[in-house]
Scaffold this active site. Structure first.
Site, PDB file in Angstrom:
ATOM      1  N   HIS A   1      -1.837   7.916   0.740  1.00 39.44           N
ATOM      2  CA  HIS A   1      -2.169   7.953   2.170  1.00 39.44           C
ATOM      3  C   HIS A   1      -3.256   9.023   2.444  1.00 39.44           C
ATOM      4  O   HIS A   1      -3.236   9.692   3.484  1.00 39.44           O
ATOM      5  CB  HIS A   1      -0.913   8.237   2.996  1.00 39.44           C
ATOM      6  CG  HIS A   1      -0.851   7.485   4.301  1.00 39.44           C
ATOM      7  ND1 HIS A   1      -0.119   6.325   4.454  1.00 39.44           N
ATOM      8  CD2 HIS A   1      -1.413   7.721   5.513  1.00 39.44           C
ATOM      9  CE1 HIS A   1      -0.241   5.902   5.700  1.00 39.44           C
ATOM     10  NE2 HIS A   1      -1.022   6.718   6.365  1.00 39.44           N
TER      11      HIS A   1
ATOM     12  N   LYS B   1       0.836  -1.215   0.000  1.00 39.19           N
ATOM     13  CA  LYS B   1       0.000   0.000   0.000  1.00 39.19           C
ATOM     14  C   LYS B   1       0.867   1.260   0.000  1.00 39.19           C
ATOM     15  O   LYS B   1       1.796   1.383   0.805  1.00 39.19           O
ATOM     16  CB  LYS B   1      -0.900   0.001   1.241  1.00 39.19           C
ATOM     17  CG  LYS B   1      -1.766   1.244   1.387  1.00 39.19           C
ATOM     18  CD  LYS B   1      -2.808   1.046   2.461  1.00 39.19           C
ATOM     19  CE  LYS B   1      -3.719   2.250   2.630  1.00 39.19           C
ATOM     20  NZ  LYS B   1      -3.078   3.349   3.365  1.00 39.19           N
TER      21      LYS B   1
END
Ligand SMILES: Cc1cc2nc3c(=O)[nH]c(=O)nc-3n(C[C@H](O)[C@H](O)[C@H](O)COP(=O)(O)O)c2cc1C
Length: 385
Positions: A278, A254
């Protein structure tokens, strides 16, 4: 106010949460340019209305990492989410279970892996940061395995934390000692419903997964100090081999925003990536995920599963992300706002709103199932790429 959309929950959350907590979830880093871009670029994308196909039956289910889920979405890992409602991560995981979608627990959650596993019967995902103490990481991964987590989300876009001005202004960060605590206590006292539900009845207030190493140091300052001291800035692609050795389930990287990094993740055998900045909380000024996603999808979509997040506030945004090349979409702030405003019921309701919006978007773009959503669902597919 009764929420009619995920964004309505933002307003409800603002009214219910102490100021420092609302600013923590709502804010981004520096001038919040990327945070704004995430939302604005998605909104810009025009869906292609198509009519007069039979859309009486729509199938919103999809398969991610070998499991069928009822909607093409998952709840993104959110640190400290459990402070927004009593034992908040358990409540959100239950709502995800009801909706038939994965919930992802953050490393720095209030509830521990064990607590979430005990409160649910559906496997959930676990998110891991690179932590200096590799023995601690091994231990956490063993706990994730024991909790039957069905995927590991390894977050790589936080070797150092981005600075969030709002946290300094609100008194969440940098306000140390008694004065800082008093400032936050006053903000909490101004929100009695939250104070009763979470501050009083939501104990213990700790980072469930990190509590064993933090010991009695459970204050907010201890949490931030732990993050500063323990997140590992040496993290590199080599560390993926370390993770792979101890985690044999699906591995999702991620925080990918660049085609070369996406290719490297595929080369190293990752099962999936999350195209993410993010939520605009790390490097301000980087492109929105809506802009970063299409070239990444072109490069690696046939080699691994692509998830995307950032700025998704409606079911229409979910369809936009899928049309840009994602196989699945993570909701971030959207679920935390709903959790803050209404606990499990709030998240449950918000997910039903998103589902209804996905249905309408699919019907009016003539997509009868998730696989039919693609570049042809957009008026100008290449424009943001
Ligand atoms: C309050 C907050 C805390 C977060 N904590 C984490 C975390 O612990 N781990 C992680 O990988 N991402 C974390 N993220 C990023 C989210 O997983 C996700 O990438 C982001 O929220 C997506 O953007 P959106 O909120 O605009 O949907 C956090 C985001 C927010 C808003």
């Amino acid at each position: 106010m009764k929420a009619a959309s995920a964004l309505d929950y933002r307003e409800l959350a603002r009214k219910r949460l102490p100021h420092f907590l609302f600013e923590y979830i709502d804010g981004g880093s520096y001038s919040e340019v990327t945070l704004k871009r995430n939302v604005a670029d998605l909104e810009e994308i025009a869906l292609r209305q198509r009519v007069l196909t039979d859309v009486s039956t729509l199938d919103l289910s999809t398969e991610l990492f070998g499991r069928t889920q009822l909607l093409p979405i998952a709840l993104a890992p959110i640190g400290l989410a459990g402070m927004n409602a009593r034992r908040g991560e358990v409540q959100a995981a239950r709502a995800a279970q009801t909706a038939g979608i994965p919930f992802c627990l953050s490393t720095v959650s209030a509830c521990s892996l064990d607590e979430v596993a005990a409160g649910t019967s559906q496997p959930f995902w676990f998110q891991l940061y690179m932590i200096r103490d590799r023995a601690f990481m091994r231990d956490l991964l063993a706990k994730a395995k024991a909790a039957q987590c069905s995927a590991l989300v390894f977050t790589v876009d936080m070797p150092v934390p981005g600075s969030r001005y709002r946290d300094y202004r609100s008194g969440l960060a940098g306000a140390t000692g008694l004065m800082g605590a008093a400032r936050r206590a006053i903000q909490a006292a101004l929100r009695p419903a939250w104070a009763y539900d979470v501050a009083l009845r939501g104990r213990p207030h700790q980072l469930g997964n990190v509590a064993p190493v933090l010991g009695k140091n459970t204050g907010l300052e201890d949490f931030f100090a732990w993050m500063r001291n323990n997140f590992d800035p040496t993290v590199s692609w080599n560390d993926l081999t370390f993770i792979r050795e101890i985690w044999d389930g699906p591995l999702i990287i991620k925080g990918i925003l660049d085609v070369d990094d996406a290719k490297a993740a595929a080369d190293l055998g990752a099962d999936g990536i999350v195209v993410s900045n993010h939520g605009g909380r790390q490097l301000d000024g980087v492109p929105s995920t809506a802009r970063a996603l299409p070239p990444i999808a072109d490069a690696v979509r046939d080699r691994l599963t692509i998830l995307a997040d950032g700025g998704v506030r409606s079911g229409l945004d979910v369809v936009r992300m899928l049309a840009l090349g994602a196989h699945g979409v993570l909701l971030g702030r959207a679920w935390v706002y709903a959790l803050a405003a209404g606990g499990e019921k709030g998240v449950d309701h918000m997910l039903r709103l998103i589902e209804a919006e996905i249905r309408v978007a699919m019907a009016l773009t003539s997509c009868r199932n998730i696989a039919e959503i693609g570049p042809g669902t957009l008026v100008a597919p290449g424009r943001l790429g």
